[in-house]
Design a protein around this motif. Structure first.
Motif, short mmCIF file in Angstrom:
data_model
loop_
_atom_site.label_atom_id
_atom_site.label_comp_id
_atom_site.label_asym_id
_atom_site.label_seq_id
_atom_site.Cartn_x
_atom_site.Cartn_y
_atom_site.Cartn_z
N PRO A 1 26.32 -15.89 16.63
CA PRO A 1 25.60 -14.62 16.67
C PRO A 1 24.79 -14.34 15.41
CG PRO A 1 27.99 -14.28 16.77
CD PRO A 1 27.76 -15.74 16.73
N VAL A 2 25.23 -14.83 14.27
CA VAL A 2 24.50 -14.65 13.02
C VAL A 2 24.28 -16.02 12.40
CG1 VAL A 2 24.57 -13.65 10.70
CG2 VAL A 2 25.53 -12.38 12.63
N VAL A 3 23.02 -16.32 12.11
CA VAL A 3 22.67 -17.60 11.49
C VAL A 3 22.06 -17.30 10.14
CG1 VAL A 3 21.27 -19.68 11.68
CG2 VAL A 3 22.24 -18.66 13.74
N THR A 4 22.61 -17.91 9.11
CA THR A 4 22.11 -17.69 7.75
C THR A 4 21.14 -18.80 7.36
OG1 THR A 4 23.86 -18.96 6.69
CG2 THR A 4 24.31 -16.60 7.11
N ASP A 5 20.40 -18.56 6.30
CA ASP A 5 19.53 -19.59 5.75
C ASP A 5 20.36 -20.81 5.34
OD1 ASP A 5 17.26 -18.03 6.08
OD2 ASP A 5 17.29 -17.27 4.03
N GLU A 6 21.58 -20.56 4.87
CA GLU A 6 22.46 -21.66 4.47
C GLU A 6 22.86 -22.52 5.68
OE1 GLU A 6 23.01 -18.42 3.49
OE2 GLU A 6 22.22 -18.71 1.46
N ASP A 7 23.09 -21.87 6.83
CA ASP A 7 23.40 -22.62 8.06
C ASP A 7 22.24 -23.54 8.44
OD1 ASP A 7 25.91 -21.33 8.48
OD2 ASP A 7 24.91 -19.68 9.54
N ILE A 8 21.02 -23.00 8.37
CA ILE A 8 19.83 -23.78 8.72
C ILE A 8 19.64 -24.92 7.72
CG2 ILE A 8 17.32 -23.69 8.90
CD1 ILE A 8 17.66 -20.85 10.07
N HIS A 9 19.83 -24.64 6.44
CA HIS A 9 19.69 -25.69 5.43
C HIS A 9 20.71 -26.80 5.64
CE1 HIS A 9 18.82 -27.62 1.62
NE2 HIS A 9 20.13 -27.69 1.43
N ALA A 10 21.95 -26.44 5.91
CA ALA A 10 23.00 -27.45 6.12
C ALA A 10 22.68 -28.34 7.31
CB ALA A 10 24.35 -26.77 6.31
N ALA A 11 22.18 -27.76 8.39
CA ALA A 11 21.82 -28.54 9.57
C ALA A 11 20.65 -29.48 9.26
CB ALA A 11 21.48 -27.63 10.74
N ALA A 12 19.64 -28.96 8.54
CA ALA A 12 18.49 -29.78 8.18
C ALA A 12 18.90 -30.93 7.27
CB ALA A 12 17.43 -28.92 7.50
N LEU A 13 19.74 -30.64 6.29
CA LEU A 13 20.21 -31.67 5.37
C LEU A 13 20.98 -32.75 6.11
CD1 LEU A 13 20.49 -32.66 2.46
CD2 LEU A 13 22.49 -31.17 2.24
N GLN A 14 21.86 -32.36 7.02
CA GLN A 14 22.63 -33.33 7.79
C GLN A 14 21.72 -34.21 8.63
OE1 GLN A 14 25.80 -33.97 7.48
NE2 GLN A 14 25.78 -35.56 9.01
N TYR A 15 20.71 -33.60 9.24
CA TYR A 15 19.76 -34.36 10.06
C TYR A 15 19.02 -35.39 9.21
CZ TYR A 15 15.74 -35.51 12.89
OH TYR A 15 14.77 -36.20 13.57
N VAL A 16 18.48 -34.97 8.07
CA VAL A 16 17.71 -35.88 7.21
C VAL A 16 18.62 -36.98 6.66
CG1 VAL A 16 16.35 -36.05 5.07
CG2 VAL A 16 15.93 -34.19 6.69
N ARG A 17 19.85 -36.64 6.31
CA ARG A 17 20.80 -37.67 5.86
C ARG A 17 21.03 -38.71 6.94
NH1 ARG A 17 25.43 -33.85 3.03
NH2 ARG A 17 24.49 -33.79 0.97
N LYS A 18 21.21 -38.26 8.18
CA LYS A 18 21.48 -39.17 9.28
C LYS A 18 20.28 -40.07 9.55
CE LYS A 18 24.13 -40.40 12.75
NZ LYS A 18 25.47 -40.90 12.56
N VAL A 19 19.11 -39.49 9.62
CA VAL A 19 17.90 -40.25 9.92
C VAL A 19 17.56 -41.24 8.81
CG1 VAL A 19 15.41 -40.05 10.29
CG2 VAL A 19 16.96 -38.52 11.49
N SER A 20 17.70 -40.80 7.56
CA SER A 20 17.33 -41.66 6.43
C SER A 20 18.39 -42.70 6.11
CB SER A 20 17.08 -40.83 5.18
OG SER A 20 18.29 -40.28 4.68
#
Length: 78
Positions: free
Chosen positions: A14-33
């Motif tokens: 229900p509530v998404v923080t900037d930190e939640d979005i950053h963590a998801a983005a970081l995990q994605y880039v780590r996985k892809v790279s």
């Protein structure tokens, strides 16, 4: 592919923080790279990719319409 990334859209979160979005983005880039932490010579491009994924994720969450709720997903995070 990235099983540890949480679903960020409502009603799952229900509530998404900037930190939640950053963590998801970081995990994605780590996985892809394939790098958990890039070498110094790759740091700039790694950080740029995280920022681009964060921005795209924010736009996606803001634009999603959740049927039956009468509103968009609108996380409030930017």
């Amino acid at each position: 592919m990235c099983r540890s990334i949480k679903t960020l859209r409502a009603p799952a979160m229900p509530v998404v923080t900037d930190e939640d979005i950053h963590a998801a983005a970081l995990q994605y880039v780590r996985k892809v790279s394939g790098f958990r932490a890039p070498a110094a010579h790759n740091r700039a491009v790694f950080d740029e990719a995280v920022a681009a994924v964060e921005a795209a994720t924010g736009r996606l969450l803001e634009g999603l319409e959740i049927r039956g709720s009468g509103r968009s997903s609108g996380s409030g995070a930017s």
